[in-house]
Design an enzyme around this catalytic site. Sequence first.
Site, mmCIF file in Angstrom:
data_model
loop_
_atom_site.group_PDB
_atom_site.id
_atom_site.type_symbol
_atom_site.label_atom_id
_atom_site.label_comp_id
_atom_site.label_asym_id
_atom_site.label_seq_id
_atom_site.Cartn_x
_atom_site.Cartn_y
_atom_site.Cartn_z
ATOM 1 N N GLU B 49 0.857 -1.185 0.000
ATOM 2 C CA GLU B 49 0.000 0.000 0.000
ATOM 3 C C GLU B 49 0.885 1.223 0.000
ATOM 4 O OE1 GLU B 49 -4.126 -1.183 2.293
ATOM 5 O OE2 GLU B 49 -2.826 0.344 3.136
ATOM 6 N N ASP B 60 -6.040 10.102 9.519
ATOM 7 C CA ASP B 60 -4.761 9.580 9.979
ATOM 8 C C ASP B 60 -4.330 10.191 11.293
ATOM 9 O OD1 ASP B 60 -3.706 7.670 7.967
ATOM 10 O OD2 ASP B 60 -4.105 9.354 6.618
ATOM 11 N N TYR B 175 -11.011 -3.840 3.297
ATOM 12 C CA TYR B 175 -10.093 -3.399 4.357
ATOM 13 C C TYR B 175 -10.938 -3.147 5.588
ATOM 14 C CZ TYR B 175 -6.290 -0.625 6.528
ATOM 15 O OH TYR B 175 -5.308 -0.130 7.355
#
Lengths: 399, 268
Positions: B49, B60, B175
Amino acid sequence: MKLTDLPDSRGHFGPYGGIFVAETLMAALEELRAEYDRARADPAFMAEFEYELKHYVGRPSPVYHAKRLSEAYGGAQIYLKREDLNHTGAHKINNTIGQALLARRMGKQRVIAETGAGQHGVATATVAARYGMECVVYMGAEDVTRQAPNVFRMKLLGATVVPVSSGSKTLKDALNEAMRDWVTNVETTFYILGTAAGPHPYPMLVRDFQCVIGREAIQQMPELTGRQPDAVVACVGGGSNAIGIFHPYIPYEGVRLIGVEAGGLGIASGKHAAPLNAGSPGVLHGFRSYLMQDENGQITETHSVSAGLDYPGVGPEHSYLKDAGRAEYVPVNDDEALAAFSDLCRLEGIIPALESSHAVAYAKQLAPTMKKDQIILVNLSGRGDKDINTVAKVAGIEL
Amino acid sequence: MSRIGPTFAALKAQNRKALIPFITAGDPGKGMTVPLMHMLVEAGVDIIELGVPFSDPMADGPVIQRASERALANRIGLRDVLAMTAEFRKLNTSTPVVLMGYANPIERMGYETFAEAASAAGVDGVLTVDIPPEESAGVADLFKAHGLDPIFLLSPTTPESRIEQVAAVAGGFIYYVSLKGVTGSANLDTDEVAQKLAMVRKHCSLPVGVGFGIRDAATAEAVARIADAVVVGSRIVGEIESAAEGTCLERVKHLVEELRRGVDAGSR
């Protein structure tokens, strides 16, 4: 579809708006949307909201004929919608009361917020104290410095203020950090977003709570002047005070709607916060709208003397109104805003927020092009006590 | 065609689980990304990734935010990331590469232009954190038409009713974000994850990778027992950040080999 029917069921204003967030927040946004649908159909909720606006905020806010200012600017008559007279000193409280009542309905005991100038932070800390909720406010480290009085006010009200040191250390970074908090604490926390931006349903619900400004003005103007104004002028950062006064006026075709963006040091300098004037569409903070960005799609740093306008995006409904041609958006530079700030202080005995001073500054340009019997209604979104340090600094005065 | 499906099929045939590391393109320097990618393959990873730096990485935590800031200081944009992928493909034609990032850099380039360029560069999948299925109707189809798998997230807050909806547009693998929070967050509860994965598998036949909270061989092993792939981001990016100049490749290799042993122990 009529301009007033937007957004659609998924939060779109034409190509703008929508829900652009990570999966973890999707369920919370859906929960909020569903609860808001129930709340606005619930007469008891709306009655409580209106009661709080009247008895706690002090609404309706008056409309004031600024005669000496009108005289000095030499043209149209200038009227001010006095949101600066609200409890906490700005329009922000209209929205935080609405959202706090929603939070309480949803059983959330912790509220978080982002703030730029600190007005929304103060308004959130205020309602958190009022309803007995824990409150955390994220604020860019640079704004913490330039808006010190508001930081202290939030602390007095019992809130925790978290300075954000990532990125440009301003409003957009505070928003990133608030989103991160929300993602982590989504089940216990209500995010009180301060402007008519962010993922659906925020742009819609913030607008709806702020529309009290425009609805009141539509009643007040004929009482005072016998008719509606020729132009309504409001400053636009995220755009909540502007959409609050614009939206109810959309069907009044004879009324020009003019949003004033922060021109900073001038559009040509690149140091400004005027995405509708010099940006392009993109996706940030959960929605699609005009943005300030570079050729790689990175968000560029903004500049404005006014912390509350120092934001690279703008609420999606403004992007839509711009493209549809129903509202116009113009830039006003720092120095013009500061001059208008001074005009209003000296001619009317009103210290306006630097954000609102941008709207006054545009009225200064517009008024002389109009006849003396024409009317400009300026949304005076907040008072300027918080800005005296900034203004003194610009003038080279040590307080 | 995407290499992701065949990679998972081959792993399954060997009863192995995938190890998927995340690095931010352009961190710590422009010239380091392609060597890091080759080293990751050498250390035993199955899919890479590659993070596309963005100025406002809302989902994040601080570790990956700082990596993004370093990459942006090196002036790395989406076009550079595609060029790095193409460079990697000169020596490696088998390891799938997934681009992971935010909508706006792609939005700015234009979805069609991006899809063509990514496909030409040898990208296999695209995970855009802030484009949920609701906003991706045309985008997912466009990616698929260019041989790119549109990869989507599921989270602990995803209701069962949405899983089907996500599965309907997703490609490559799912995911699963193991915990509420941003990247680099604290401890994961594998029992809770296992329960949720059972629900995911009821509605979705794609392989399921699990990320967030995996930081050593033990957590990698625990996740490998329940998932098809183990995704590790902040731990690796943190290693890159703390490595003294010249030791970055060596330290990341050491860490990834440890994670590989964990994944293999969990595959048995």
